[in-house]
Write a protein that holds these residues in place. Structure first.
Motif, PDB file in Angstrom:
ATOM      1  N   GLY A   2      43.872  83.351  13.608  1.00  0.00           N
ATOM      2  CA  GLY A   2      43.212  83.457  14.901  1.00  0.00           C
ATOM      3  C   GLY A   2      42.747  82.147  15.497  1.00  0.00           C
ATOM      4  N   GLY A   3      43.363  81.038  15.106  1.00  0.00           N
ATOM      5  CA  GLY A   3      43.034  79.758  15.716  1.00  0.00           C
ATOM      6  C   GLY A   3      42.043  78.924  14.943  1.00  0.00           C
ATOM      7  N   VAL A   4      41.646  79.374  13.762  1.00  0.00           N
ATOM      8  CA  VAL A   4      40.712  78.594  12.949  1.00  0.00           C
ATOM      9  C   VAL A   4      41.408  78.194  11.657  1.00  0.00           C
ATOM     10  N   GLU A   5      40.831  77.228  10.980  1.00  0.00           N
ATOM     11  CA  GLU A   5      41.386  76.790   9.714  1.00  0.00           C
ATOM     12  C   GLU A   5      41.132  77.856   8.647  1.00  0.00           C
ATOM     13  N   ASP A   9      50.447  74.843  13.218  1.00  0.00           N
ATOM     14  CA  ASP A   9      49.713  75.477  14.301  1.00  0.00           C
ATOM     15  C   ASP A   9      50.113  76.945  14.453  1.00  0.00           C
ATOM     16  N   VAL A  10      51.390  77.245  14.213  1.00  0.00           N
ATOM     17  CA  VAL A  10      51.852  78.630  14.263  1.00  0.00           C
ATOM     18  C   VAL A  10      51.065  79.477  13.264  1.00  0.00           C
ATOM     19  N   LYS A  11      50.984  79.009  12.020  1.00  0.00           N
ATOM     20  CA  LYS A  11      50.240  79.745  11.000  1.00  0.00           C
ATOM     21  C   LYS A  11      48.754  79.848  11.349  1.00  0.00           C
ATOM     22  N   LYS A  12      48.215  78.765  11.862  1.00  0.00           N
ATOM     23  CA  LYS A  12      46.786  78.746  12.195  1.00  0.00           C
ATOM     24  C   LYS A  12      46.427  79.840  13.184  1.00  0.00           C
ATOM     25  N   TRP A  13      47.254  80.017  14.226  1.00  0.00           N
ATOM     26  CA  TRP A  13      46.940  80.991  15.266  1.00  0.00           C
ATOM     27  C   TRP A  13      47.351  82.408  14.883  1.00  0.00           C
ATOM     28  N   ILE A  14      48.529  82.570  14.301  1.00  0.00           N
ATOM     29  CA  ILE A  14      49.012  83.920  14.023  1.00  0.00           C
ATOM     30  C   ILE A  14      48.316  84.535  12.810  1.00  0.00           C
ATOM     31  N   MET A  15      48.045  83.728  11.779  1.00  0.00           N
ATOM     32  CA  MET A  15      47.434  84.263  10.568  1.00  0.00           C
ATOM     33  C   MET A  15      45.908  84.215  10.592  1.00  0.00           C
TER      34      MET A  15
END
Length: 687
Positions: free
Chosen positions: A620-623, A612-618
């Motif tokens: 923007g909240g999408v796959e 989830d950290v990577k999803k949001w930081i890299m």
């Protein structure tokens, strides 16, 4: 611990980041973006002398400029037109990372006037000391400044019908190995200084230990700690020096009043309402007292350094992400704050529910996390005052046979994935001097007016013209581990120019990074790989095919495209250099640790797990691969690939290795006297 639902507020995590030359506090949102930031650059014993005649500007936490304010009280005092005149013409100040420093409402330069002890001191050649109370005061001042900023932003958000921000939890990142001692009875420092990680005063202690310890015992102890025993770098020899040379420390030890800790322990003890006396594994593993297998202090290690458990208070070793205590403000720094700041902080600490401090990482481990290098095999390099490379080995402990050391990357025990919840090991290589060599070229040689000029100056020439600069001002760290080495510049001729010297200095940092990566790749490959250079081999099973083919970089020198291209050229075609998408990887890593510390998944309001950290930081909240929401654009990273010719790169590497051999053992030769000069090469080979 469980928290109530604050659905009408946007959660933030506060990160306290204490470095070698500055302290900062940053508030991060779910996207890893900085919502608010305040930083204080330390005064030093050198800067107080240098800038006493021109004055300095301080800023109060309410954002108002206060020229000529007294040291230790943010915003106190008033200035005169004469003071303003001096300020307007004063020489700029630079950080050791090579970044120009100018005071703003977000960045404060510690007052350089007044009689108080500077935060960073250099009392003798090779000695580096910090002021524990000064560091604590700066952290609290920065925190108060962020509260002011957040309150202003929240007023605007509410008026725009947007949900206000709320700090949910706090994490800490800190310079490691720096050794502090304080009283159990009073909580005050026993002596008014701590010994900083790059201090070399313990050279005599570690040399005597090396000469008097059988090789079998050396190997056994090193397997327990993962560290080279005979480096001045780690806390064990620093504590031993204090006990041997400071009567007050010795008396407190004999009377059972001595508390020992690194910067993380000092901060947690004073910033938690329960006076948490703990140290996370990434910091504790750097003391030289901790067993990597038991995650606890080792009696044999303590005995080796003549430390009695019965006479000293050692912090409990804990994970990097768990509840330590609720944030509070220590009375000892009240005089360092304005009444407005003190009132604001008191209101914050009386909030219901209280705000927990629950994340803690040594700075280089925090940078590994902030670079999102969670996968075993991921590597990162931070160019700060020194240069630090970490290679994530996951749950596998590797004891290096090639000069790297073994440490912990992080431990997030409450994650549901059992593999991710285990303590993660890392191989590490450290270069004592990186950004500091840029500072030396600017201040000592006056080769450049500003630190950021180093890249353009070095790029005026295609190579160093045969000049090799080994910037071993305080000895060589990994993979050489020679405390008696000293900086050398070799190969100069009448053809040599300032550009050649600048390029050689930059290359000196980059060559050391290459040496460390070579050592790490050999360790990862297993036994029998000592003489192989995986950075030069191309083919099946070589470095190019390994997870080390990408090196994530951050820190001051990484901001220079010229310097990073030189680094890529020296590493060669097997490694791609990628800059970080965040300029504050260290602080972001501590924020991630704090946000993942809740035992219950539903209480983790920012990120649920590492994915989830990577999803949001890299993203923007999408796959990955999906279109970002609300126009979010993923942060862009710069990529650098080698442009060097194989023959040139390999020739320069041989010159570097020759220069290393010639600079080793220098202080031993000096101490032995002129008559030993003829044995230089023999002494170096026997190190």
């Amino acid at each position: 611990m469980s928290i109530p639902d604050h659905s009408q507020e946007v959660p933030l995590v506060a990160s306290i980041d204490v470095g070698t030359t500055s302290s900062r506090v940053i508030l991060f949102n779910m996207l890893g973006q900085e919502v608010s930031k305040h930083q204080i650059e330390y005064s030093t014993s050198a800067s107080k002398e240098k800038f006493a005649s021109v004055g300095a500007r301080r800023f109060s936490v309410d954002g108002n400029s206060s020229p000529g304010a007294g040291t230790g009280t943010a915003g106190a005092g008033t200035g005169t037109s004469a003071t303003e005149s001096r300020l307007n013409s004063s020489t700029p100040i630079f950080s050791a990372e090579g970044i120009a420093i100018e005071a703003t409402e977000f960045l404060e330069i510690e007052d350089l006037e007044g009689p108080s002890v500077p935060t960073l001191s250099f009392p003798r050649p090779g000695w580096v000391e910090c002021n524990p109370i000064g560091i604590l005061a700066h952290v609290v001042q920065c925190f108060a400044a962020n509260l002011i900023s957040m309150n202003k932003v929240n007023s605007d958000r509410i008026s725009s019908k947007l949900a206000p921000y709320r700090i949910q939890c706090i994490g800490i990142a800190n310079m490691r190995e720096t050794t502090l001692v304080w009283s159990k009875k009073t909580g005050a420092p026993i002596v008014n200084y701590g010994i900083v990680w790059n201090d070399t005063r313990t050279t005599g202690i570690v040399t005597e230990k090396r000469n008097s310890t059988p090789q079998a015992l050396q190997d056994r102890l090193r397997a327990k700690t993962g560290l080279p025993l005979y480096s001045t770098y780690f806390s064990c020899s620093k504590l031993r020096w204090m006990l041997d040379n400071e009567p007050a420390v010795r008396d407190a030890y004999e009377n059972g009043d001595l508390m020992f800790g690194t910067v993380d322990t000092w901060l947690l003890y004073h910033l938690t309402s329960n006076h948490a006396f703990v140290s996370d594994i990434t910091n504790a593993s750097r003391t030289g007292f901790m067993n990597l297998d038991t995650l606890d202090y080792d009696d044999e290690l303590l005995k080796y350094w003549d430390i009695s458990r019965d006479k000293i208070h050692l912090p409990k070793i804990v994970s990097s992400a768990e509840y330590y205590g609720d944030f509070t403000i220590p009375e000892c720094i009240k005089t360092n704050l304005t009444p407005i700041a003190w009132s604001l902080l008191c209101d914050f600490t009386s909030r219901t529910p209280p705000v927990p401090i629950q994340g803690c990482l040594g700075d280089q481990s925090a940078s590994l996390v902030g670079q999102l290098a969670f996968k075993p095999g991921a590597a990162k390099c931070t160019y700060g005052t020194g240069c630090f490379l970490l290679y994530n080995t996951g749950a596998k402990k590797l004891i290096s046979n090639h000069g790297a050391l073994t440490t912990f990357g992080y431990w997030f025990p409450h994650l549901e994935d059992k593999d991710h919840a285990q303590p993660h090991f890392a191989l590490e290589g450290s270069v004592a001097v990186a950004g500091a060599v840029v500072q030396w070229l600017r201040d000592n040689l006056r080769l450049i007016p500003k630190a950021e000029d180093i890249g353009p100056l070095a790029s005026r020439v295609n190579d160093s013209g045969g000049v090799v600069f080994v910037p071993a001002f305080s000895g060589l760290f990994a993979p050489y581990w020679d405390a008696s080495a000293r900086a050398t510049i070799m190969g100069m001729s009448q053809h040599t120019t300032a550009s050649h010297l600048a390029r050689a200095a930059v290359e000196g940092v980059c060559f050391q990074a290459r040496a460390i990566l070579k050592a790490m790749s050999s360790d990862a490959a297993g036994e029998g790989q000592k003489d192989r250079d995986f950075l030069e081999e191309i083919g099946e099973g070589t470095y190019e095919k390994s997870p080390l083919s990408m090196l994530a970089v951050d820190g001051g020198m990484s901001r220079s495209k010229e310097v990073m291209q030189i680094q890529a050229d020296i590493l060669g075609p097997c490694v791609t250099v990628r800059t970080s998408s965040s300029s504050e990887c260290t602080a972001l890593g501590a924020a991630i640790a704090a946000a993942l510390a809740y035992e219950k998944r539903e209480d983790r309001k920012l990120w649920k797990d590492l994915k989830d950290v990577k999803k949001w930081i890299m993203y923007g909240g999408v796959e990955p691969g999906e279109k970002p929401k609300d126009g979010f654009e993923p942060p862009q990273a710069r990529i650098f690939r080698s442009k060097s010719l194989d023959t040139d790169r390999r020739r320069k590497w041989k010159l570097w290795e020759a220069a290393i051999e010639r600079c080793r053992g220098w202080t031993d030769i000096v101490e032995d006297g002129v008559n030993t000069m003829g044995n230089n090469s023999t002494a170096a080979k026997n190190m």
